[in-house]
Design a protein around this motif. Sequence first.
Motif, PDB file in Angstrom:
ATOM      1  N   GLU A   7      47.454  49.006  41.693  1.00 38.80           N
ATOM      2  CA  GLU A   7      48.778  48.658  42.215  1.00 38.80           C
ATOM      3  C   GLU A   7      48.854  48.880  43.720  1.00 38.80           C
ATOM      4  N   ARG A   8      48.296  49.992  44.188  1.00 43.97           N
ATOM      5  CA  ARG A   8      48.320  50.306  45.620  1.00 43.97           C
ATOM      6  C   ARG A   8      47.512  49.277  46.417  1.00 43.97           C
ATOM      7  N   LEU A   9      46.325  48.955  45.918  1.00 45.60           N
ATOM      8  CA  LEU A   9      45.460  48.014  46.635  1.00 45.60           C
ATOM      9  C   LEU A   9      45.994  46.589  46.553  1.00 45.60           C
ATOM     10  N   CYS A  10      46.635  46.256  45.444  1.00 44.45           N
ATOM     11  CA  CYS A  10      47.249  44.929  45.345  1.00 44.45           C
ATOM     12  C   CYS A  10      48.380  44.778  46.365  1.00 44.45           C
ATOM     13  N   ALA A  11      49.150  45.836  46.558  1.00 44.59           N
ATOM     14  CA  ALA A  11      50.203  45.782  47.566  1.00 44.59           C
ATOM     15  C   ALA A  11      49.602  45.633  48.966  1.00 44.59           C
ATOM     16  N   GLU A  12      48.475  46.280  49.197  1.00 44.31           N
ATOM     17  CA  GLU A  12      47.824  46.233  50.507  1.00 44.31           C
ATOM     18  C   GLU A  12      47.224  44.866  50.803  1.00 44.31           C
ATOM     19  N   TYR A  13      46.636  44.229  49.779  1.00 45.78           N
ATOM     20  CA  TYR A  13      45.881  42.996  50.023  1.00 45.78           C
ATOM     21  C   TYR A  13      46.558  41.740  49.483  1.00 45.78           C
ATOM     22  N   GLY A  14      47.776  41.871  49.001  1.00 45.25           N
ATOM     23  CA  GLY A  14      48.584  40.696  48.695  1.00 45.25           C
ATOM     24  C   GLY A  14      48.297  39.993  47.395  1.00 45.25           C
ATOM     25  N   CYS A  15      48.374  40.708  46.299  1.00 41.28           N
ATOM     26  CA  CYS A  15      48.219  40.077  44.987  1.00 41.28           C
ATOM     27  C   CYS A  15      49.516  39.349  44.614  1.00 41.28           C
ATOM     28  N   PRO A  16      49.427  38.261  43.855  1.00 39.62           N
ATOM     29  CA  PRO A  16      48.189  37.679  43.331  1.00 39.62           C
ATOM     30  C   PRO A  16      47.367  37.013  44.425  1.00 39.62           C
ATOM     31  N   ILE A  17      46.070  37.241  44.384  1.00 41.29           N
ATOM     32  CA  ILE A  17      45.154  36.710  45.390  1.00 41.29           C
ATOM     33  C   ILE A  17      44.738  35.297  44.985  1.00 41.29           C
ATOM     34  N   PRO A  18      44.823  34.326  45.889  1.00 38.86           N
ATOM     35  CA  PRO A  18      44.458  32.948  45.540  1.00 38.86           C
ATOM     36  C   PRO A  18      42.987  32.839  45.127  1.00 38.86           C
ATOM     37  N   TRP A  19      42.734  31.996  44.158  1.00 39.20           N
ATOM     38  CA  TRP A  19      41.354  31.744  43.734  1.00 39.20           C
ATOM     39  C   TRP A  19      40.595  31.048  44.858  1.00 39.20           C
ATOM     40  N   PHE A  20      39.352  31.457  45.082  1.00 39.42           N
ATOM     41  CA  PHE A  20      38.602  30.885  46.199  1.00 39.42           C
ATOM     42  C   PHE A  20      37.895  29.589  45.842  1.00 39.42           C
ATOM     43  N   ARG A  21      37.749  29.260  44.549  1.00 40.83           N
ATOM     44  CA  ARG A  21      37.214  27.963  44.148  1.00 40.83           C
ATOM     45  C   ARG A  21      37.432  27.786  42.656  1.00 40.83           C
ATOM     46  N   ALA A  22      37.132  26.571  42.170  1.00 44.38           N
ATOM     47  CA  ALA A  22      37.320  26.259  40.747  1.00 44.38           C
ATOM     48  C   ALA A  22      36.268  25.243  40.325  1.00 44.38           C
ATOM     49  N   GLN A  23      35.008  25.639  40.406  1.00 44.21           N
ATOM     50  CA  GLN A  23      33.968  24.710  39.997  1.00 44.21           C
ATOM     51  C   GLN A  23      33.605  24.925  38.530  1.00 44.21           C
ATOM     52  N   ASP A  24      32.813  24.023  37.986  1.00 43.09           N
ATOM     53  CA  ASP A  24      32.437  24.110  36.578  1.00 43.09           C
ATOM     54  C   ASP A  24      31.563  25.344  36.356  1.00 43.09           C
ATOM     55  N   PRO A  25      31.509  25.850  35.117  1.00 36.74           N
ATOM     56  CA  PRO A  25      30.794  27.115  34.885  1.00 36.74           C
ATOM     57  C   PRO A  25      29.294  27.045  35.147  1.00 36.74           C
ATOM     58  N   LEU A  26      28.652  25.908  34.939  1.00 42.31           N
ATOM     59  CA  LEU A  26      27.231  25.828  35.236  1.00 42.31           C
ATOM     60  C   LEU A  26      26.978  25.955  36.736  1.00 42.31           C
ATOM     61  N   SER A  27      27.803  25.300  37.532  1.00 47.23           N
ATOM     62  CA  SER A  27      27.690  25.441  38.986  1.00 47.23           C
ATOM     63  C   SER A  27      27.943  26.886  39.411  1.00 47.23           C
ATOM     64  N   GLU A  28      28.899  27.529  38.766  1.00 42.21           N
ATOM     65  CA  GLU A  28      29.195  28.918  39.105  1.00 42.21           C
ATOM     66  C   GLU A  28      28.030  29.831  38.744  1.00 42.21           C
ATOM     67  N   LEU A  29      27.369  29.545  37.628  1.00 45.18           N
ATOM     68  CA  LEU A  29      26.206  30.343  37.246  1.00 45.18           C
ATOM     69  C   LEU A  29      25.089  30.186  38.265  1.00 45.18           C
ATOM     70  N   VAL A  30      24.816  28.968  38.692  1.00 49.15           N
ATOM     71  CA  VAL A  30      23.777  28.755  39.698  1.00 49.15           C
ATOM     72  C   VAL A  30      24.144  29.475  40.994  1.00 49.15           C
ATOM     73  N   SER A  31      25.406  29.414  41.385  1.00 47.29           N
ATOM     74  CA  SER A  31      25.855  30.146  42.579  1.00 47.29           C
ATOM     75  C   SER A  31      25.596  31.645  42.436  1.00 47.29           C
TER      76      SER A  31
END
Length: 257
Positions: A23-47
């Motif tokens: 809770e403390r860190l979420c207040a500090e860093y602004g949760c909810p934090i935006p997702w940084f990408r949304a690629q398919d799971p196979l691409s994410e595994l290779v990454s």
Amino acid sequence: MPSLPLFPEAPAGLSAKALRAHERLCAEYGCPIPWFRAQDPLSELVSALLSHRTRNASTGAAFRQLRARFPTWEAVRDAPCVEVQEAIAEVTWPEQKAPRIQQVLRRITERRGGDLSLDFLGELPVREARDWLEQLPGVGPKSSAATLLFSRLRKPALPVDSHHHRVAVRLGLIPESTAVGPAHRLLEEQLPPDWDAQRVYDNHEALMLHGQRCCFFREPACQRCVVLDLCPTGQARLASQQGSNPVGDTEEENPRP
């Protein structure tokens, strides 16, 4: 059906402390934090496989070069290994990662009866999906969790990177002797079972960001830490610094790092 915890319950005291820190860190860093990408799971595994011991910028560059050179994952799977190695030259140990990625792609194809896709994992409970992934060569807890959480599947699996791990150790959420791999189990136990993917993502990102911006590997900025009162490591460090100042010295003469 709850996806977390994936293992037996954590001690109540640690769970409560983990939630206060969250809770403390979420207040500090602004949760909810935006997702940084949304690629398919196979691409994410290779990454994830590319990212081992590699900076994010180099991982991203290698992934883009790989996709630019090969139009499909089938093409990556079937290419001469040296060509894959050349495409991912930006990462650490490309000579090891190229054959491993091809091995993983071949194994998925075999296990899925010719279908080179991980979209089916979206239909499985988190634990079953992680078990399936962790049977692939070179895929451990961090890679399996990253594949499920960071991809467009958005499943509540908790990755633990080196920054996240360092903050958790210093807070006393896990023993100092706990390696990153086993830490996944212990830190997952501390999360409420009804948390969705966004909250699990926030937990990972907030602890990671704190490690990057405050709780540094060397010379952590304990004096401005928002969870200092929860952190026995930081309290001991500041107490030691204060105790080492000779009588009569000023703060300006002995500044804290």
